[in-house]
Write a protein that holds these residues in place. Structure first.
Motif, mmCIF file in Angstrom:
data_model
loop_
_atom_site.group_PDB
_atom_site.id
_atom_site.type_symbol
_atom_site.label_atom_id
_atom_site.label_comp_id
_atom_site.label_asym_id
_atom_site.label_seq_id
_atom_site.Cartn_x
_atom_site.Cartn_y
_atom_site.Cartn_z
ATOM 1 N N PRO A 30 0.850 -1.196 0.000
ATOM 2 C CA PRO A 30 0.000 0.000 0.000
ATOM 3 C C PRO A 30 0.889 1.251 0.000
ATOM 4 N N VAL A 31 0.711 2.104 -1.000
ATOM 5 C CA VAL A 31 1.590 3.272 -1.134
ATOM 6 C C VAL A 31 0.850 4.593 -0.963
ATOM 7 N N GLU A 32 -0.470 4.535 -0.880
ATOM 8 C CA GLU A 32 -1.252 5.738 -0.561
ATOM 9 C C GLU A 32 -2.577 5.279 0.026
ATOM 10 N N GLY A 33 -2.674 5.319 1.353
ATOM 11 C CA GLY A 33 -3.819 4.706 2.003
ATOM 12 C C GLY A 33 -3.794 3.215 1.729
ATOM 13 N N ALA A 34 -4.927 2.675 1.274
ATOM 14 C CA ALA A 34 -4.990 1.247 0.958
ATOM 15 C C ALA A 34 -4.598 0.964 -0.491
ATOM 16 N N SER A 35 -4.369 2.004 -1.290
ATOM 17 C CA SER A 35 -4.074 1.814 -2.709
ATOM 18 C C SER A 35 -2.653 1.293 -2.921
ATOM 19 N N VAL A 36 -2.507 0.376 -3.884
ATOM 20 C CA VAL A 36 -1.182 -0.163 -4.201
ATOM 21 C C VAL A 36 -0.569 0.540 -5.414
ATOM 22 N N THR A 37 -1.203 1.598 -5.880
ATOM 23 C CA THR A 37 -0.615 2.416 -6.935
ATOM 24 C C THR A 37 -0.543 3.862 -6.472
ATOM 25 N N LEU A 51 5.953 18.558 1.432
ATOM 26 C CA LEU A 51 6.054 17.825 0.178
ATOM 27 C C LEU A 51 5.049 16.683 0.215
ATOM 28 N N THR A 52 4.194 16.622 -0.789
ATOM 29 C CA THR A 52 3.198 15.549 -0.847
ATOM 30 C C THR A 52 3.389 14.762 -2.149
ATOM 31 N N PHE A 53 2.835 13.545 -2.160
ATOM 32 C CA PHE A 53 3.032 12.628 -3.276
ATOM 33 C C PHE A 53 1.687 12.121 -3.789
ATOM 34 N N GLY A 54 1.665 11.713 -5.049
ATOM 35 C CA GLY A 54 0.526 11.002 -5.611
ATOM 36 C C GLY A 54 -0.755 11.799 -5.683
ATOM 37 N N ARG A 55 -1.854 11.163 -5.283
ATOM 38 C CA ARG A 55 -3.160 11.811 -5.348
ATOM 39 C C ARG A 55 -3.220 13.046 -4.460
ATOM 40 N N ALA A 56 -2.560 12.973 -3.314
ATOM 41 C CA ALA A 56 -2.539 14.129 -2.409
ATOM 42 C C ALA A 56 -1.842 15.308 -3.071
ATOM 43 N N ALA A 57 -0.773 15.033 -3.815
ATOM 44 C CA ALA A 57 -0.048 16.093 -4.515
ATOM 45 C C ALA A 57 -0.943 16.755 -5.557
ATOM 46 N N ILE A 58 -1.631 15.937 -6.343
ATOM 47 C CA ILE A 58 -2.505 16.474 -7.381
ATOM 48 C C ILE A 58 -3.663 17.245 -6.761
ATOM 49 N N SER A 59 -4.194 16.729 -5.644
ATOM 50 C CA SER A 59 -5.303 17.392 -4.960
ATOM 51 C C SER A 59 -4.909 18.787 -4.471
ATOM 52 N N GLU A 60 -3.732 18.900 -3.863
ATOM 53 C CA GLU A 60 -3.293 20.212 -3.378
ATOM 54 C C GLU A 60 -3.094 21.182 -4.540
ATOM 55 N N TYR A 61 -2.589 20.661 -5.645
ATOM 56 C CA TYR A 61 -2.416 21.500 -6.834
ATOM 57 C C TYR A 61 -3.768 21.998 -7.342
ATOM 58 N N HIS A 105 10.438 7.925 -1.161
ATOM 59 C CA HIS A 105 9.086 7.734 -0.624
ATOM 60 C C HIS A 105 8.602 6.309 -0.866
ATOM 61 N N LEU A 106 8.826 5.791 -2.083
ATOM 62 C CA LEU A 106 8.413 4.413 -2.379
ATOM 63 C C LEU A 106 9.165 3.420 -1.499
ATOM 64 N N LYS A 107 10.456 3.664 -1.298
ATOM 65 C CA LYS A 107 11.271 2.796 -0.444
ATOM 66 C C LYS A 107 10.734 2.818 0.995
ATOM 67 N N ALA A 108 10.392 4.011 1.473
ATOM 68 C CA ALA A 108 9.871 4.145 2.840
ATOM 69 C C ALA A 108 8.553 3.396 3.004
ATOM 70 N N CYS A 109 7.703 3.430 1.962
ATOM 71 C CA CYS A 109 6.438 2.685 2.015
ATOM 72 C C CYS A 109 6.706 1.189 2.122
ATOM 73 N N ALA A 110 7.670 0.684 1.341
ATOM 74 C CA ALA A 110 8.012 -0.742 1.385
ATOM 75 C C ALA A 110 8.573 -1.129 2.740
ATOM 76 N N GLU A 111 9.423 -0.282 3.317
ATOM 77 C CA GLU A 111 10.024 -0.582 4.621
ATOM 78 C C GLU A 111 8.988 -0.515 5.733
ATOM 79 N N ALA A 112 8.041 0.400 5.620
ATOM 80 C CA ALA A 112 6.966 0.464 6.620
ATOM 81 C C ALA A 112 6.105 -0.793 6.549
ATOM 82 N N HIS A 113 5.919 -1.312 5.338
ATOM 83 C CA HIS A 113 5.088 -2.503 5.158
ATOM 84 C C HIS A 113 5.768 -3.751 5.699
ATOM 85 N N THR A 114 7.074 -3.879 5.469
ATOM 86 C CA THR A 114 7.789 -5.072 5.918
ATOM 87 C C THR A 114 8.324 -4.938 7.338
#
Length: 420
Positions: A30-37, A51-61, A105-114
């Motif tokens: 899961p890389v944004e909430g429950a989403s895996v993308t 600094l925000t990523f993904g959907r949150a980044a687009i939303s703030e924009y 950020h992607l690496k941090a998501c993977a490390e948080a998951h494992t």
């Protein structure tokens, strides 16, 4: 068997995904909430200094925070831009560092998951980062390797994305097959003719398995633009007439229907030009919506609603688009027939490219393709599967996960290489 965790990262132009594992256990992260993308976007918010990523980044924009949105950063790899800097607020950042923030950020998501630090990774890469330029292609891979190393990865290897997408399918084969991998992304449509075999051995160099590859710069965003021009833009006055009897100029409408051009409309010169056209319009009730969209800076809002309609039409025959933010009484109905008609030319060019990849680049007959392996979100476009089936009548169609099959395949490759 090693107890170290490992991961595969699909750093995509439009969306990214991660697959991480421990021993035999392998899962999409899961890389944004429950989403895996995660949309491949970053937003430097100057107001909140975050600094925000993904959907949150687009939303703030879209909410008009002052800041800088960065998208499609993968396209910088292999270009001259990679060694340059860009203005971010009061300072300049180089593109390696910006891509690094996203990979971090992607690496941090993977490390948080494992729950463990991850140093072993397989990164996806296109068959060619840069067409017909082996030196630039090698530089692009080296740049991505260096960026991954800077984020703490120590054991780094690469896998061709089309081969990664087909890995799970190959693992279930009982016979050799020639497969056309069809990857329809946000900005490009890519094709690879690949020999797959259940006899493929762990650790084999699979470079020779790819018989041909090709692509065309048409994808989901082009479908959005064509649908917008045929629906919302028509109801703003596109293709209408002026009082003089001349056709309404189309430039502003084409810009408003194209995501990365919308901001260019928000200048005093363009706003004045749009108002002048409004005064000359034979149907000012339509062009008033154009004026209001630009005045309120709602161009990306309209684009988002059109994209949402395209997605909805993958599962239903018709949908309603709410554009009341522009005009309180503006509800627009769109059906599948409208979407198919709007995108027929683009779909035709994609199919023609796929056929040429098989017949001209791979030198095969059409019926030599056993399976069309479809991945990428835009393969769900109404009419696309029918068009591909008509072009390859002897081929079966198999769908990987539209958004994460590449990441899953990269995870399988990482398991092969690092799970000793």
């Amino acid at each position: 068997m090693t107890s170290r965790p490992y991961c595969g990262i699909d750093f995509g132009t439009s969306n990214s995904a991660v697959c991480a594992g421990f021993g035999d256990r392998l899962e999409l992260v899961p890389v944004e909430g429950a989403s895996v993308t995660l949309p491949s976007a970053l937003f430097f918010n100057f107001e909140t200094e975050t600094l925000t990523f993904g959907r949150a980044a687009i939303s703030e924009y879209l909410e008009h925070y002052e800041g800088r949105l960065m998208r499609a950063l993968k396209s910088v790899l292999g270009s001259r831009l990679i060694g340059e800097t860009t203005q971010i607020g009061a300072s300049r950042k180089d593109f390696r560092a910006i891509i690094g923030l996203y990979i971090k950020h992607l690496k941090a998501c993977a490390e948080a998951h494992t729950g463990e630090k991850i140093e072993d990774v397989v990164l996806g890469r296109p068959v060619h980062f840069v067409d017909e330029d082996p030196e630039a292609d090698a530089r692009a891979e080296a740049e991505l390797r260096g960026i991954a190393e800077a984020q703490g990865f120590k054991n780094i290897s690469f896998e061709y994305e089309p081969l990664a997408a087909a890995r799970d399918y190959e693992s279930r084969l009982t016979r050799d097959e020639v497969v056309l991998v069809v990857d329809i992304g946000g900005g490009t449509s890519d094709f690879s003719v690949i020999k797959l075999s259940p006899k493929a051995k762990r650790g084999d160099d699979r470079t020779n398995s790819i018989l041909a590859n090709s692509g065309v710069h048409i994808g989901g965003t082009d479908f959005d633009t064509r649908l917008s021009l045929n629906t919302a833009m028509r109801e703003m006055g596109f293709r209408s007439q002026m009082k003089s009897g001349l056709d309404m100029p189309g430039l502003y409408y084409h810009q408003l229907a194209t995501w990365h051009l919308i901001n260019f409309l928000y200048t005093q010169k363009n706003i004045a030009g749009i108002r002048q056209l409004h005064f000359q319009a034979a149907q000012p009730e339509l062009t008033q919506r154009l004026v209001d969209t630009v005045d309120k800076q709602l161009g990306h809002h309209v684009a988002n609603r059109i994209e949402g309609a395209k997605i909805a039409l993958s599962d239903q025959s018709a949908t309603t688009v709410d554009l009341s933010a522009v005009d309180a009484n503006w509800l627009m109905s769109i059906d599948r027939g409208t979407l198919k008609a709007a995108t027929e030319r683009e779909v035709g060019r994609i199919v023609d490219t796929a056929v040429a990849c098989v017949t001209e680049k791979a030198g095969l007959e059409i019926d030599a393709i056993h399976t069309l392996f479809m991945t990428g979100g835009s393969t769900a476009m109404p009419g696309f599967e029918d068009a591909m089936s008509a072009a390859f009548p002897a081929a079966a169609i198999n769908y990987g996960d539209r958004f994460s099959s590449v990441a899953s395949g990269l995870g399988l490759a990482a398991k092969e290489r690092y799970c000793l």
